[in-house]
Structures are given as C-alpha cells and as structure tokens.
Scaffold this motif. Structure first.
Motif, PDB file in Angstrom:
ATOM      1  N   LYS A 119       0.822  -1.207   0.000  1.00  0.00           N
ATOM      2  CA  LYS A 119       0.000   0.000   0.000  1.00  0.00           C
ATOM      3  C   LYS A 119       0.862   1.264   0.000  1.00  0.00           C
ATOM      4  O   LYS A 119       0.524   2.256  -0.625  1.00  0.00           O
ATOM      5  N   PHE A 120       1.986   1.215   0.702  1.00  0.00           N
ATOM      6  CA  PHE A 120       2.844   2.396   0.788  1.00  0.00           C
ATOM      7  C   PHE A 120       4.068   2.309  -0.127  1.00  0.00           C
ATOM      8  O   PHE A 120       5.024   3.066   0.054  1.00  0.00           O
ATOM      9  N   ASN A 161       5.571  15.784   6.114  1.00  0.00           N
ATOM     10  CA  ASN A 161       6.983  16.156   6.268  1.00  0.00           C
ATOM     11  C   ASN A 161       7.889  15.162   5.550  1.00  0.00           C
ATOM     12  O   ASN A 161       7.777  13.963   5.765  1.00  0.00           O
ATOM     13  N   GLY A 162       8.744  15.666   4.722  1.00  0.00           N
ATOM     14  CA  GLY A 162       9.725  14.808   4.076  1.00  0.00           C
ATOM     15  C   GLY A 162       9.233  14.118   2.825  1.00  0.00           C
ATOM     16  O   GLY A 162      10.020  13.494   2.114  1.00  0.00           O
ATOM     17  N   LEU A 163       7.931  14.196   2.559  1.00  0.00           N
ATOM     18  CA  LEU A 163       7.415  13.533   1.358  1.00  0.00           C
ATOM     19  C   LEU A 163       7.609  14.443   0.145  1.00  0.00           C
ATOM     20  O   LEU A 163       7.497  15.670   0.254  1.00  0.00           O
ATOM     21  N   ASP A 164       7.875  13.824  -1.017  1.00  0.00           N
ATOM     22  CA  ASP A 164       7.978  14.626  -2.230  1.00  0.00           C
ATOM     23  C   ASP A 164       6.563  14.972  -2.714  1.00  0.00           C
ATOM     24  O   ASP A 164       5.574  14.446  -2.186  1.00  0.00           O
ATOM     25  N   VAL A 169       0.586  14.056  -2.639  1.00  0.00           N
ATOM     26  CA  VAL A 169      -0.695  13.841  -3.349  1.00  0.00           C
ATOM     27  C   VAL A 169      -1.217  12.437  -3.039  1.00  0.00           C
ATOM     28  O   VAL A 169      -2.409  12.244  -2.755  1.00  0.00           O
ATOM     29  N   GLU A 170      -0.312  11.470  -3.054  1.00  0.00           N
ATOM     30  CA  GLU A 170      -0.690  10.069  -2.803  1.00  0.00           C
ATOM     31  C   GLU A 170      -1.321   9.906  -1.417  1.00  0.00           C
ATOM     32  O   GLU A 170      -2.381   9.285  -1.261  1.00  0.00           O
ATOM     33  N   MET A 174      -5.177   9.093  -0.412  1.00  0.00           N
ATOM     34  CA  MET A 174      -5.437   7.923   0.440  1.00  0.00           C
ATOM     35  C   MET A 174      -6.309   8.316   1.631  1.00  0.00           C
ATOM     36  O   MET A 174      -7.290   7.635   1.961  1.00  0.00           O
ATOM     37  N   LEU A 175      -5.985   9.436   2.254  1.00  0.00           N
ATOM     38  CA  LEU A 175      -6.757   9.886   3.422  1.00  0.00           C
ATOM     39  C   LEU A 175      -8.181  10.284   3.012  1.00  0.00           C
ATOM     40  O   LEU A 175      -9.148   9.987   3.720  1.00  0.00           O
ATOM     41  N   LYS A 176      -8.290  10.929   1.855  1.00  0.00           N
ATOM     42  CA  LYS A 176      -9.630  11.306   1.355  1.00  0.00           C
ATOM     43  C   LYS A 176     -10.479  10.063   1.136  1.00  0.00           C
ATOM     44  O   LYS A 176     -11.647   9.996   1.514  1.00  0.00           O
ATOM     45  N   ASP A 177      -9.861   9.071   0.526  1.00  0.00           N
ATOM     46  CA  ASP A 177     -10.575   7.817   0.243  1.00  0.00           C
ATOM     47  C   ASP A 177     -11.000   7.134   1.551  1.00  0.00           C
ATOM     48  O   ASP A 177     -12.141   6.671   1.662  1.00  0.00           O
ATOM     49  N   LEU A 178     -10.093   7.097   2.521  1.00  0.00           N
ATOM     50  CA  LEU A 178     -10.411   6.462   3.809  1.00  0.00           C
ATOM     51  C   LEU A 178     -11.586   7.160   4.494  1.00  0.00           C
ATOM     52  O   LEU A 178     -12.480   6.510   5.037  1.00  0.00           O
TER      53      LEU A 178
END
Lengths: 307, 262
Positions: A119-120, A161-164, A169-170, A174-178
C-alpha cells in the motif's frame, strides 16, 4: 453524527507557559479535521494529550466517548497515530519494524505486513534497515505503522513532512478515500493551510495554545478577504474620484489602490466606467482573493497577515 | 496474558536482532578467558617474557590453583554482576529514548505495564545468561590451564556463592532502569553505575560497618563473597535489598504509566 474526538477546555501548562489553553474541539465520524498552527503553537502537545502521552493540566479529552487515560489500552485498538518525526528501530528492516507493530497491535494475520508494504510502495525497501531509509521512506514507514491495523481514527502530526510532491498527493488521496469511503476519521496537523484545505472538511487554527478559528473549509472560503485592485497613471486622481464616489481606498506600497467595498468587488465594471468617465482610465483592474497563507497569518494576527 | 506474550516476543526480537546482545556475550566470555590467561601466566611466568604489565598483574596471584582462581571469579562477580546487568538494562530501556521510538509504545492495545514487565524479563534473562557464561567460560579456561587443587566440593561451594551474589546484584538493576527512564538516555545511568561501583568498593574498604545498609554491598555480604571479615547481613539488609528492587520495578512502571512522555 457520532463524535469521535472531543476535548473540553483542554489545557497544558509548562510552568507559566500555556502550551495549550482551553482548547475545545469536536470531530465527527468520517471528518478530516485539519489542525493548523505554526511551530510551537500547541499542535503536537494537543495530539500527545489526545493519545494519553502527556497529561492535561486541566480539561479532558475523549476518543469515541471514552476519556483518554494512559491506563486504558483497549481504547487504542482502532486508533492509528504518527507523532512528529516518525522514527523506527534503526537496525531492524522495514518488514521487521512492521512485524513488531503487528504483534503489538495484536493482529494475528501476518499477511497484513505485506499488504501495508504494498500500500505504501515500500516493497523494494522491505529488507532495508530503517536507518538507511531516506526521509521520505521513513515517513512512509511511519504512516504504514500508523495504518497497519486499518484504524477507524487516525491522528497524524504533520504527516507530509519529508514527502515529495507525488508522495503528498498520494497520501492526500489515500486519506480522502479512507474518510469518504470507509468512514475513517482523520485528525491531521500541519502548518500549511494550502495543503490541508485541499482535503480537510473542517479546519481549526491554533496559535500560542489558543484555538483561534474553527470552521468548515467552505465557510473558510467565504471568510477570506476579497478586494479590488486598481492601478492608473494618475493614481492620486483616481483615488480622489473613488473616495468622492463613496469607495474607501487604500494605497499600497506598490502604488495600487485596494477597495474592499462589496459593490466594487462584485461589479468591477462600474468602477472601471467611473474612472474612464472621470478621465482616469485604469491600467489595471483586478478582483483579488486573499490567499490561504494570508488568511492563516491574518487569523493568527501576525504582522504581514493584514491586507 | 496474550498482551504480555506479545510484548515479550517483541522485546525478545529486538534483543536477539541487536548487536548489543552478541557484544556483551563476547565481552563476558573474553573476560573469563582472560582470567584463565592470567592464571596461565602465573603458572608459567616465562610466557610474560619482557611484558612488565603482564608479569606485574600475574604476580598479584599468589598461587595458580583453583582456590585462588575461584576467588578471582567471585571478585569478578561483584564487579561484572553490577556493571553487566546495569549496561543491559540501560540499553533495554534507554534505546527507546535514544532511537526516539518510545512514542510507538505508548498508545497500543498492549498496556505500558506489560511492555515494562517484558523489558524486565528480557533484561533479567540476559543478565543471568551473561553471568552464567562468565562462570562456564572461566571454568573451561581454568580446566584448560590445568590448575591444581580441583575438587567438586570446592567448585560447588564457589558456584553457590557466585550464584547468590550474582542473582542478588542482578535484582538491583530495576533502579538503573528507573534512572534511565527519568533521564531519557544513557549518560546519567552509566554515571550512576560507575558511582555505585566505586561506592561499593569504597564502603567495603573504608566503612565496612555501613555495608549491611547499602543495597549494592548487601549481595556480597549475604553470599559471603566479601570474605569472613566483613560484617554479617542483618534482617534490615534483606529488607533494604527487597525494597530497593521493589522501588526500581514500581518506580519504572509508575514512570511509564503516569509521567508525561515527550
């Protein structure tokens, strides 16, 4: 709607410093609540109190109507969290770190480790020890640890933090879908309103421990300041004409007139006609909406936030 | 019980996959074999050759026999019995702070009490393993050197003293775990361990009348490792020893349960 997170006048004092001052929040099931504030505003302290990691000086916090206390392990079963920078055991691999979390989460199905790795997108790093991961992949591992048990409530402290940009966006999607499709409640802190407003349903702004603003994202849009910006060759003459016509103007340092009058903002063509007919044709006429950053800064009453 | 089993499995996995476990095992085995080597040098001084340090150290050993060798092992038990379990417990508890993963253990379906107790079990087992390894390896080294004066009675008598002394000293390590948790790191508990080691030796040499009341000196008195001229342990000595252990365990559990965890 069910209230999943509730705080009642939650406060935390460190000596004389009020890290969190009478914060009362209600978050309903399936909501994505964006908790915004500058560094040191009280976001992490609030999240730590919600997780029972630190005790409130006064007030109380409830998750799923159960009062948060450190001595009630059953209440954490359906809660996933990520607090500040996610660290993992440096000498254990990604898979080993996740397997330890699986066991501590009392999940019997070992396959959930593979599922969360997939998933990640951590597959190619699954046998890499955590200390050799990049910042972005450490963050992914932290999020995977928070979500390995498919929690119904997620408390995430600055998860981007730290994500490109692609990773941000990913995670956002994912959070929107959850939240939308699985009814997961997400409480997410950040200091970037522009990012949070893209997927939160409600926002709260905390500053110096005080919850200054709380609204739905759509209400926030309505509260953003809008003004008409006008430029003319004779800016003083144009200003006089507008003032005589009953429009209050402010001359900015850039030599632009700003009009906040609702009629002027709604009908800029009328202003344009007025100036043309008075011999001060505008070289620029533009309706400008306060950007999110300016709104955020205005709410926390910082210099530079006022427009 | 399932919660405790899960916590124990996790703590065991972390210990088994750490370099620390294997490092301490190698270190303790090395110390044991060095004891054997010292006896070998004492028995055959020509091995030391021109090494002044080696020959000086070996000259401290009056006679290269099992009686002297067991005496050396018991002295080692007093020192390493304090230092070894302390280092183990500092690592078991301190790593959560130094690796900044403590927050991952605080809001789980497994209670904090279970996690702390699992850590105690691991640290205790690990310490027992180290002390057992030290004895076994030293025994093998002694046999390899062909020391004189072996008897099963002598070995069993010294094994009993060694076991009691080691076990009672190990039981004091929860105090170190409490200091580790309060200080959230390695430095303070290491400092306290060194201080305890020096204080214990100092009390035995300078103020022996206080030793029945000083927790870290009591194991030496009860086991008899401190020798026939040391004061006898009193009832209060056993009480002090028990209370110190309870204070360490209870304090550490309470710290995890009630203190703010940043």
């Amino acid at each position: 709607m069910d209230t999943v997170i509730r705080t009642e006048n939650l406060s935390k004092l460190y000596g004389k410093l009020k890290a969190v001052d009478n914060v009362s929040i209600n978050v309903s099931r399936g909501e994505i609540y964006g908790f915004l504030g500058l560094n040191g505003a009280g976001k992490t302290t609030t999240i730590r109190m919600l997780l029972g990691m630190i005790r409130s000086t006064s007030g109380a916090a409830y998750l799923n109507s159960v009062k948060v206390t450190p001595g009630n392990p059953a209440m954490w079963k359906d809660i996933g969290y990520l607090v500040e920078v996610p660290y993992s055991y440096p000498d254990l691999t990604v898979r080993e770190n996740l397997d330890l979390v699986r066991r501590l989460r009392m999940i019997k199905y070992p396959g959930c480790v593979d599922l969360i790795i997939e998933k990640f997108n951590l597959g190619q790093y699954s046998d890499i020890i955590a200390k050799n991961l990049s910042l972005g992949n450490s963050q992914r591992l932290g999020l995977a640890k928070a979500m390995i048990h498919n929690p119904a409530l997620l408390l995430l402290d600055e998860p981007a933090n730290g994500l490109d940009p692609a990773g941000i966006v990913e995670i956002r999607e994912m959070l929107k879908d959850l939240a939308l499709n699985k009814g997961v409640t997400v409480f997410i802190s950040s200091h970037i309103l522009g990012e949070i407003s893209k997927f939160a349903t409600r926002i709260g702004i905390i500053h110096e421990g005080v919850l200054l603003h709380e609204s739905s994202v759509s209400d926030m849009e309505n509260q953003r300041k809008v003004c008409l910006r006008v430029k003319s060759k004779d800016i003083m003459g144009a200003g006089n004409i507008l003032e005589k016509s009953g429009f209050a103007t402010v001359l900015t340092d850039e030599g632009v007139l700003e009009i906040k009058d609702k009629e002027a903002v709604s009908y800029p063509e009328k202003i344009s006609a007025l100036l043309v007919n008075s011999g001060f044709p505008p070289s620029l006429i533009k309706v400008e909406e306060e950007d999110l950053e300016a709104f955020f800064l205005r709410v926390i009453k910082m210099k530079g936030g006022e427009r | 019980m399932k919660e405790f089993a899960a916590a124990l499995y996790v703590e065991m996995s972390k210990a088994l996959k750490s370099k620390m476990l294997w490092g301490t095992l190698i270190f303790f085995a090395f110390i044991a074999f060095m004891l054997g080597f010292m006896m070998l040098v004492a028995k055959h001084p020509e091995i030391a050759g021109n090494s002044a340090i080696l020959s000086t150290k070996a000259s401290f050993i009056a006679k290269a026999d099992w009686h002297v060798f067991f005496g050396l092992m018991l002295q080692m038990a007093l020192i390493l019995g304090l230092v070894g379990p302390a280092i183990v417990t500092i690592w078991v508890f301190g790593r959560e702070y130094s690796d900044r993963v403590i927050k991952d253990l605080l809001a789980l379906p497994v209670s904090r009490v279970n996690i702390v107790l699992a850590k105690f079990v691991i640290a205790f087992t690990w310490s027992i393993l180290l002390m057992s390894l030290l004895f076994v390896c030293a025994l093998l080294a002694g046999l390899a050197v062909h020391l004189d004066g072996w008897s099963s009675e002598l070995m069993l008598k010294n094994l009993r003293i060694y076991t009691v002394s080691s076990l009672l000293t190990i039981l004091l390590f929860p105090v170190i775990s409490l200091i580790t948790c309060i200080s959230r790191g390695y430095l303070l508990p290491v400092g306290v361990t060194i201080l305890l080691l020096i204080s214990t030796q100092f009390l035995f040499l300078g103020l022996p009348s206080i030793t029945p009341y000083f927790p870290w000196a009591i194991p030496g008195l009860i086991s008899g490792v401190s020798g026939p001229f040391s004061p006898k342990p009193e009832i209060i000595s056993y009480v002090i020893l028990g209370l110190t252990t309870i204070l360490g365990i209870g304090g550490t559990v309470a710290w995890w349960r009630y203190a703010d965890q940043h």
